[in-house]
Scaffold this motif. Structure first.
Motif, PDB file in Angstrom:
ATOM      1  N   LEU A 102       0.614  -1.280  -0.188  1.00  0.00           N
ATOM      2  CA  LEU A 102      -0.681  -0.096   0.040  1.00  0.00           C
ATOM      3  C   LEU A 102       1.077   1.525  -0.143  1.00  0.00           C
ATOM      4  O   LEU A 102       0.863   2.868  -0.930  1.00  0.00           O
ATOM      5  CB  LEU A 102      -1.046   0.093   1.802  1.00  0.00           C
ATOM      6  CG  LEU A 102      -2.359  -0.817   1.517  1.00  0.00           C
ATOM      7  CD1 LEU A 102      -3.122  -1.000   2.573  1.00  0.00           C
ATOM      8  CD2 LEU A 102      -3.054  -0.632   0.035  1.00  0.00           C
ATOM      9  N   GLY A 103       2.027   1.050   0.642  1.00  0.00           N
ATOM     10  CA  GLY A 103       3.084   2.216   0.804  1.00  0.00           C
ATOM     11  C   GLY A 103       3.135   3.032  -0.451  1.00  0.00           C
ATOM     12  O   GLY A 103       3.055   3.699  -0.640  1.00  0.00           O
ATOM     13  N   LEU A 104       4.337   1.855  -1.217  1.00  0.00           N
ATOM     14  CA  LEU A 104       4.384   1.665  -2.124  1.00  0.00           C
ATOM     15  C   LEU A 104       3.300   2.546  -3.302  1.00  0.00           C
ATOM     16  O   LEU A 104       3.875   3.331  -4.072  1.00  0.00           O
ATOM     17  CB  LEU A 104       5.655   0.607  -2.615  1.00  0.00           C
ATOM     18  CG  LEU A 104       6.593   0.563  -2.113  1.00  0.00           C
ATOM     19  CD1 LEU A 104       6.822  -0.985  -2.655  1.00  0.00           C
ATOM     20  CD2 LEU A 104       7.244   1.416  -2.000  1.00  0.00           C
ATOM     21  N   THR A 105       2.701   1.905  -3.921  1.00  0.00           N
ATOM     22  CA  THR A 105       1.532   1.807  -4.973  1.00  0.00           C
ATOM     23  C   THR A 105       0.926   3.687  -3.958  1.00  0.00           C
ATOM     24  O   THR A 105       1.143   4.684  -4.946  1.00  0.00           O
ATOM     25  CB  THR A 105       0.097   1.712  -3.789  1.00  0.00           C
ATOM     26  OG1 THR A 105       0.568   0.419  -3.775  1.00  0.00           O
ATOM     27  CG2 THR A 105      -1.197   2.343  -5.035  1.00  0.00           C
ATOM     28  N   VAL A 106       0.965   4.494  -2.699  1.00  0.00           N
ATOM     29  CA  VAL A 106       0.278   5.837  -2.765  1.00  0.00           C
ATOM     30  C   VAL A 106       1.482   6.239  -3.049  1.00  0.00           C
ATOM     31  O   VAL A 106       1.272   7.497  -3.856  1.00  0.00           O
ATOM     32  CB  VAL A 106      -0.120   5.973  -0.739  1.00  0.00           C
ATOM     33  CG1 VAL A 106       0.048   7.557  -0.463  1.00  0.00           C
ATOM     34  CG2 VAL A 106      -0.965   4.983  -0.728  1.00  0.00           C
ATOM     35  N   LEU A 107       2.433   6.240  -3.193  1.00  0.00           N
ATOM     36  CA  LEU A 107       4.453   6.560  -3.346  1.00  0.00           C
ATOM     37  C   LEU A 107       4.124   7.041  -5.239  1.00  0.00           C
ATOM     38  O   LEU A 107       4.324   7.663  -5.409  1.00  0.00           O
ATOM     39  CB  LEU A 107       5.353   6.113  -2.875  1.00  0.00           C
ATOM     40  CG  LEU A 107       5.166   6.683  -1.039  1.00  0.00           C
ATOM     41  CD1 LEU A 107       6.729   5.741  -0.504  1.00  0.00           C
ATOM     42  CD2 LEU A 107       5.907   7.981  -0.724  1.00  0.00           C
ATOM     43  N   ALA A 108       3.331   5.564  -5.506  1.00  0.00           N
ATOM     44  CA  ALA A 108       3.041   5.642  -7.121  1.00  0.00           C
ATOM     45  C   ALA A 108       2.418   6.940  -7.312  1.00  0.00           C
ATOM     46  O   ALA A 108       2.999   7.278  -8.139  1.00  0.00           O
ATOM     47  CB  ALA A 108       3.170   4.653  -7.494  1.00  0.00           C
ATOM     48  N   VAL A 109       1.116   6.762  -6.607  1.00  0.00           N
ATOM     49  CA  VAL A 109       0.495   7.884  -7.511  1.00  0.00           C
ATOM     50  C   VAL A 109       0.828   9.243  -6.958  1.00  0.00           C
ATOM     51  O   VAL A 109       0.238  10.119  -7.570  1.00  0.00           O
ATOM     52  CB  VAL A 109      -1.200   7.319  -6.368  1.00  0.00           C
ATOM     53  CG1 VAL A 109      -2.096   8.853  -6.837  1.00  0.00           C
ATOM     54  CG2 VAL A 109      -1.335   5.543  -6.507  1.00  0.00           C
ATOM     55  N   VAL A 110       1.448   9.413  -5.942  1.00  0.00           N
ATOM     56  CA  VAL A 110       1.764  10.660  -6.166  1.00  0.00           C
ATOM     57  C   VAL A 110       3.156  11.087  -6.775  1.00  0.00           C
ATOM     58  O   VAL A 110       2.843  12.003  -6.834  1.00  0.00           O
ATOM     59  CB  VAL A 110       2.054  11.290  -4.569  1.00  0.00           C
ATOM     60  CG1 VAL A 110       2.920  12.095  -4.278  1.00  0.00           C
ATOM     61  CG2 VAL A 110       0.949  10.658  -2.974  1.00  0.00           C
ATOM     62  N   GLY A 111       3.564  10.728  -7.074  1.00  0.00           N
ATOM     63  CA  GLY A 111       5.252  10.620  -7.597  1.00  0.00           C
ATOM     64  C   GLY A 111       3.937  10.441  -9.221  1.00  0.00           C
ATOM     65  O   GLY A 111       5.283  11.349  -9.715  1.00  0.00           O
ATOM     66  N   LEU A 112       3.434   9.812  -9.527  1.00  0.00           N
ATOM     67  CA  LEU A 112       2.556  10.214 -10.986  1.00  0.00           C
ATOM     68  C   LEU A 112       1.907  11.806 -10.978  1.00  0.00           C
ATOM     69  O   LEU A 112       1.191  11.324 -12.004  1.00  0.00           O
ATOM     70  CB  LEU A 112       2.179   8.604 -11.223  1.00  0.00           C
ATOM     71  CG  LEU A 112       3.240   7.291 -11.855  1.00  0.00           C
ATOM     72  CD1 LEU A 112       2.745   6.546 -12.197  1.00  0.00           C
ATOM     73  CD2 LEU A 112       4.133   8.414 -12.786  1.00  0.00           C
ATOM     74  N   HIS A 113       1.495  12.062  -9.994  1.00  0.00           N
ATOM     75  CA  HIS A 113       0.286  12.982 -10.122  1.00  0.00           C
ATOM     76  C   HIS A 113       1.074  13.992 -11.228  1.00  0.00           C
ATOM     77  O   HIS A 113       2.500  15.078 -10.872  1.00  0.00           O
ATOM     78  CB  HIS A 113       0.171  13.551  -8.229  1.00  0.00           C
ATOM     79  CG  HIS A 113      -0.519  14.833  -8.662  1.00  0.00           C
ATOM     80  ND1 HIS A 113       0.133  16.229  -8.869  1.00  0.00           N
ATOM     81  CD2 HIS A 113      -2.081  14.935  -8.674  1.00  0.00           C
ATOM     82  CE1 HIS A 113      -1.857  16.630  -9.043  1.00  0.00           C
ATOM     83  NE2 HIS A 113      -2.848  15.542  -8.719  1.00  0.00           N
ATOM     84  N   GLN A 114       0.155  15.281 -12.157  1.00  0.00           N
ATOM     85  CA  GLN A 114       0.413  16.054 -13.306  1.00  0.00           C
ATOM     86  C   GLN A 114       0.392  17.540 -11.986  1.00  0.00           C
ATOM     87  O   GLN A 114      -0.375  17.503 -11.860  1.00  0.00           O
ATOM     88  CB  GLN A 114      -0.414  15.651 -14.032  1.00  0.00           C
ATOM     89  CG  GLN A 114      -0.380  16.556 -15.287  1.00  0.00           C
ATOM     90  CD  GLN A 114      -1.352  16.369 -15.879  1.00  0.00           C
ATOM     91  OE1 GLN A 114      -2.472  17.110 -16.305  1.00  0.00           O
ATOM     92  NE2 GLN A 114      -1.016  16.515 -17.838  1.00  0.00           N
TER      93      GLN A 114
END
Length: 122
Positions: A102-114
């Motif tokens: 879950l933590g890696l998924t959240v960080l990926a979403v934040v990192g891919l935010h435009q």
């Protein structure tokens, strides 16, 4: 550099289901076998995520008092906490993997935010 394709509008849609999932999954998966905190960390984070979503200034927010940048910052902190927490707190087995994934998924979403300045206007 990775393409940043997650917009504020896209990000808003999974916020409510994720909050409810964080509340329900510890019960459904039987989290907390290695440490009781592994159970409650998800439940408390889910309640906080629900409140954050209600208060965020995006099209699905109800009260819209918090800037979206605050929402993203909190998401980033949750991601970091979920990745580091299992190591620091000694979670093992399912408890460890639940928070790590879950933590890696959240960080990926934040990192891919435009960023807002990259959003094309029509």
């Amino acid at each position: 550099m990775f393409p940043r394709f997650i917009t504020k509008s896209i990000h808003a849609y999974p916020d409510y289901p994720v909050a409810f999932g964080l509340i329900a999954m510890p019960f459904l998966l039987g989290l907390g076998a290695t440490a009781p905190l592994a159970f409650w960390l998800s439940v408390v984070t889910g309640v906080a995520a629900f409140a954050l979503t209600i208060l965020t200034d995006h099209h699905l927010g109800i009260f819209r008092v918090l800037p979206y940048s605050v929402h993203l910052a909190v998401d980033g902190l949750v991601g970091i906490t979920f990745v580091a927490g299992p190591i620091v707190l000694g979670f093992a087995g399912l408890d460890f993997w639940y928070y790590t994934v879950l933590g890696l998924t959240v960080l990926a979403v934040v990192g891919l935010h435009q960023p807002d300045d990259q959003i094309a206007t029509v």
